[in-house]
Write a protein that holds these residues in place. Structure first.
Motif: not given
Lengths: 403, 564
Positions: A303, A311, A313, B71, B73, B75, B78, B147, B151, B155-156, B540
């Protein structure tokens, strides 16, 4: 299309009393050498496989068929290996999904860029269409790297990937149609020797007399050599992989980097992203368990290089064995230590690439006794007795600096 | 008739907010699962299957099946049953053209009979100059989520890496897990419970209070993510955990067992568990004309709730009598055998098939490599009288065990046995002895028939989908066995069965059945399954990033077994 079956070959459970050649290991090396021997007219061949065909590193790698190597002699060999894959579909009548995805060696330090200038010139001489890209061009060609660690450049070419399992099935179909027996779920427990030559192998399902044994056992080749009293310096090391759920096409080359440590990622034809970051301190030994540290290590570095992949998975991780030799080149040929004992191991992470072509040369040597000049650099007895894999440099570039 | 909100819920519900799906505007209730908002807005089809673009909709609501992936937002992929609706949310369908509702790639499904997973093996080689072009096209058909670059990384949020030790670790904070924890706490050791849901089920509040009063560390919002040679990894909002324990109790409940008939993956086929939640929690009636299939713990109460909400309910009919579910896209008819043995197709339109069957969640058991067996159409762990599996230190409680071991010990007794095991192990380690005390014998099943000899039909008709992530049908597995690929690992690789995002959670029973030549009525058979691989559920990549960002030193390799 007639239904093709491998039942005849894979259904074997009782070893024959004798065989002209016993191949230990049903991975890419073992299957490919059986195929080449068949092509030379030998059919009295038995492959002994402890799991199922391809259950070792052959079924656990990501099958990058890379001509982009660091030394000229290895580049020439790798080009021949790539050609071998390009022809494989026609030769075996089976589509192994050889696909020129492209290969990008992404550079993060100017010192790397300087080193690669000469290498790219060498690639061109050897017929590999490499190009050294500027940082801007790198991001234009590989937008997945946008927003990540600043790149210093990249070497890009049109190297390929194949479907590793399809390669196994292609060989299985070919061999089954030609009477080669494959004993799956069978382990070699002993080697009989008489008068300095091998006379047979003892398996957990019975003994097979044979004057020729090919050690194609990959990560387990050391154990097998030990049974025969043969000394070889290659050692097994674990490498781990993770795969994500499939994504739309978003990475246009197989990416590898060596700074700050070795890592790689690429998309399969189905869209899954496979990736890994190597643990430079991985201890030697057969160990196929997955670790949570690998997930964290890979997530952190990948990343950092390609933030958009945050993003993706992760759906699965696994580990396989690299059979690493001190010079990271395979051992392909007979050993002087024991008559009739042939090495086709020590692939050092390049088995999928190198094995089909190099064992073609090896099979010719088994059948005719004459060594192909290209096999000289892979002579199993080339190492001085005291050399060990632990001494070899961990830095990818340094491994090849001396040559 | 489409789904509708029940009047009382519509009044009591939270704020109405707007969101978009594929650019169209809808209204939903803030904080409810996005998949529920979509269902209530009449959007039954939420995704398309990977291979054949079959329509899929909300089925399980546990976040495990993946049929509701969209998908959200920006992402990709989901699971919308696990995401709360917010004002202005943008949701998009994936893997469809031009839209998830009307996907022209569905044409692939019409010709799917001609496209086994091995279809490319002897094709696309000629003419040679088109080889790459063929694979370019193949590649275009692959993929799923998109992808999107740039973004926000917020989120992470990087997590802290934390390590913990417990005497007894209970995975799953449902009733069984809490009871087992209470039993284990009797021993006085440290007991930790991991529960993925952040909120306590109102029915379980008293149990949680009781457990906590006994010193049990009940961690809500903490999801177990892996089993690594006895060490359990977990994740919460702020940390990644590595937890070592003297004994681990799996209390992970059950998965819904989708009927093994063609068409069972259509939108409008829902588990009783989901329908119960929709009615009770979300105030949504998914459809008016309903047929109930099979018996399960919620089947009766769901039938009553459906009738109260005004639905017309047929059944329940036995799962074994079901032979097909059809319609154009979503469900509109069902074929089954009536009690007289005649084959019946529902004459009036049916909008909803509610199935009640369950199968044990064996994720931890399989990850640990414990022995399992085939029992009456289900896969069960082989457990001893005190609830232990064949892997030392791993115990099993709750529905996952009781489905077929009803007369076993209570969950609390298993908790006590686990605590005793942990104590013995600790004492033995202290005194230099090896092992965790005597191991009771575990009844081993008979080895399953070799698939090479005699191929039994797959569960249900051969046309039934056995693996939903990869769209693998029963006949495809049979074809591989017939071609000589007799090892389960080879069948897995040849067909793709078990390799999709659910990693076998919804297909293990059907795939095993087809692979091992078992029939639903067989009992007491040992089955050999392909290796279970971590993680236990999709994660993720960004959620695995540890705060300091550095490449951490490598921890020593975990031992193959948790007990020294």
């Amino acid at each position: 299309m007639g239904r093709r079956t491998v039942a005849k070959s894979l259904g074997e459970t009782v070893p024959p009393v004798s065989a002209e050649v016993v191949i230990v290991g049903g991975g890419i090396a073992g299957l490919a050498i059986a195929r080449e021997l068949v092509a030379l007219g030998l059919t009295d061949i038995v492959i002994v496989e402890r799991g199922y065909p391809g259950s070792g590193a052959t079924g656990r790698n990501v099958a990058r068929i890379r001509a982009m190597q660091l030394t000229e002699e290895l580049t020439h060999v790798a080009v021949a290996c790539q050609d071998k894959y390009d022809r494989m579909g026609d030769e075996l009548g089976f589509n192994v999904l050889f696909y020129r995805l492209g290969y990008a060696w992404v550079l993060y330090e100017n010192e790397e860029v300087e080193r690669m200038r000469d290498i790219v010139a060498m690639h061109r001489r050897a017929g590999v269409r490499s190009a050294l890209l500027s940082p801007d061009d790198t991001l234009r060609r590989l937008p997945i790297l946008l927003g990540g660690d600043p790149v210093a450049g990249a070497v890009l070419n049109d190297d390929a990937i194949v479907h590793h399992d399809a390669v196994v099935w292609a060989h299985l179909e070919y061999l089954a149609g030609r009477g080669v027996r494959l004993l799956a779920g069978t382990t070699v427990q002993g080697v009989s020797i008489d008068d300095g030559g091998v006379t047979g192998v003892q398996t957990d399902r019975g003994r097979i007399s044979t004057p020729v044994v090919v050690n194609a056992a990959g990560g387990w080749s050391g154990e097998l050599n030990a049974l025969a009293g043969v000394v070889a310096p290659n050692r097994p090391y674990r490498r781990e992989v993770l795969v994500t759920a499939p994504l739309r096409r978003s990475i246009d080359a197989a990416i590898t980097f060596y700074r700050p440590t070795e890592g790689w990622f690429n998309q399969t034809l189905r869209g899954e992203v496979v990736m890994g970051v190597v643990d430079p301190n991985e201890p030697a030994g057969v160990q196929q368990a997955s670790t949570p540290a690998f997930l964290r290590r890979t997530a952190a570095l990948v990343t950092q290089k390609a933030p958009a992949l945050a993003n993706a998975t992760v759906i699965r991780q696994w580990a396989g064995m690299y059979d690493v030799s001190p010079d990271h080149l395979p051992l392909v040929g007979p050993t002087q230590q024991l008559g009739g004992w042939w090495q086709a191991n020590g692939w050092s992470g390049r088995g999928m690439l190198l094995a089909p072509y190099l064992v073609e040369l090896l099979a010719t040597q088994v059948a005719s006794g004459h060594q192909h000049p290209r096999l000289q650099m892979f002579d199993p007895d080339r190492f001085p007795p005291e050399v060990s894999t632990a001494e070899s440099a961990h830095d990818y570039y340094a491994r090849y600096a001396a040559r | 008739m489409p789904a509708r909100r029940l009047p009382e819920a519509a009044e009591a519900g939270g704020a109405r907010v707007r969101f978009t799906f594929d650019g169209r505007r809808y209204e939903g209730i803030e904080g409810e699962p996005v998949a529920v908002s979509l269902l209530a807005a009449g959007r039954l089809t939420l995704s398309r299957s990977f291979r054949f673009h079959r329509p899929r909709g909300l089925m399980c609501s546990t976040g495990e099946c993946g049929w509701c992936e969209c998908e959200v937002e920006g992402r990709p992929s989901v699971r919308t049953c696990r995401v709360r609706l917010r004002d202005g949310m943008a949701v998009r369908g994936e893997h469809a053209w031009p839209s998830v509702e009307h996907d022209l790639l569905r044409a692939l499904d019409l010709g799917s009979r001609l496209v086994p997973p091995t279809f490319y093996h002897h094709r696309f080689l000629r003419p040679r100059r088109l080889r790459k072009a063929y694979l370019d096209v193949l590649r275009w058909f692959g993929g799923r989520g998109r992808l999107r670059r740039g973004m926000p990384m917020d989120w992470h949020v990087p997590r802290a890496l934390q390590r913990d030790e417990a005497d007894v670790l209970v995975v799953g904070g449902g009733r069984a897990g809490l009871l087992a924890a209470i039993g284990a706490a009797d021993g006085g050791g440290r007991v930790v419970v991991l529960e993925a849901d952040a909120e306590i089920d109102p029915d379980l509040r008293d149990l949680v209070t009781q457990a906590r009063s006994l010193g049990v560390d009940v961690r809500l919002g903490t999801m177990a993510t892996g089993w690594y040679g006895g060490m359990v990894t977990a994740m919460d909002d702020s940390s990644l955990w590595e937890i070592r324990a003297g004994a681990v109790i799996s209390a992970t409940g059950t998965y819904d067992l989708v009927p093994g008939v063609p068409g069972a993956d259509r939108p409008g086929v829902m588990s009783a568990r989901l329908v119960g939640r929709l009615l009770a929690r979300d105030g949504v009636l998914p459809a008016e004309r309903v047929i109930l299939v099979g018996q399960g713990q919620e089947s009766e109460s769901v039938a009553v709730a459906l009738a109260e909400a005004g639905a017309r309910v047929i059944g329940p009919i036995a799962t074994a009598s079901l032979s097909g579910i059809g319609g154009r896209g979503p469900v509109s008819w069902v074929r089954y055998q009536d009690p007289q043995g005649a084959r019946v197709t529902t004459r009036e339109r049916v909008d909803l098939v509610v199935f009640g069957d369950r199968t044990p969640n064996l994720d931890l058991v399989l990850a640990a490599g414990a022995a399992v067996g085939w029992e009456d159409g289900r896969i069960d762990a082989q457990v001893a009288a005190d609830g232990r599996t064949t892997v030392a230190g791993l115990f099993l409680v709750g529905d996952g065990r009781e489905l077929s071991h009803r007369n076993g010990p209570s969950d609390q007794e298993v908790g006590r046995a686990a605590a005793a095991h942990a104590r013995r192990t600790r004492e033995n380690v202290a005194s230099g002895e090896v092992g965790g005390g005597p191991t009771p014998t575990i009844r081993a099943g008979n080895p399953a028939r070799s698939p090479a000899r005699g191929l039994a039909p797959a569960r249900g008709p051969a046309g039934a989908m056995v693996c939903f992530c990869e769209d693998v049908r029963g006949w495809e597995i049979e074809a591989e066995l017939a071609a000589g690929y007799s090892d389960p690992e080879l069948v897995k690789r040849r067909t793709g069965a078990l390799t999709g995002p659910c990693q076998g959670k919804y297909c293990l029973v059907a795939v095993t059945c087809a692979m091992s030549g078992l029939e639903a009525t067989d009992r007491d058979q040992t089955v050999v399954l392909p290796t279970g691989r971590p993680p236990l559920r999709p994660i993720r990549l960004g959620d695995l990033v540890v705060a300091d960002g550095s490449i951490e030193p490598i921890a020593p390799t975990p031992a193959p077994d948790m007990v020294p």
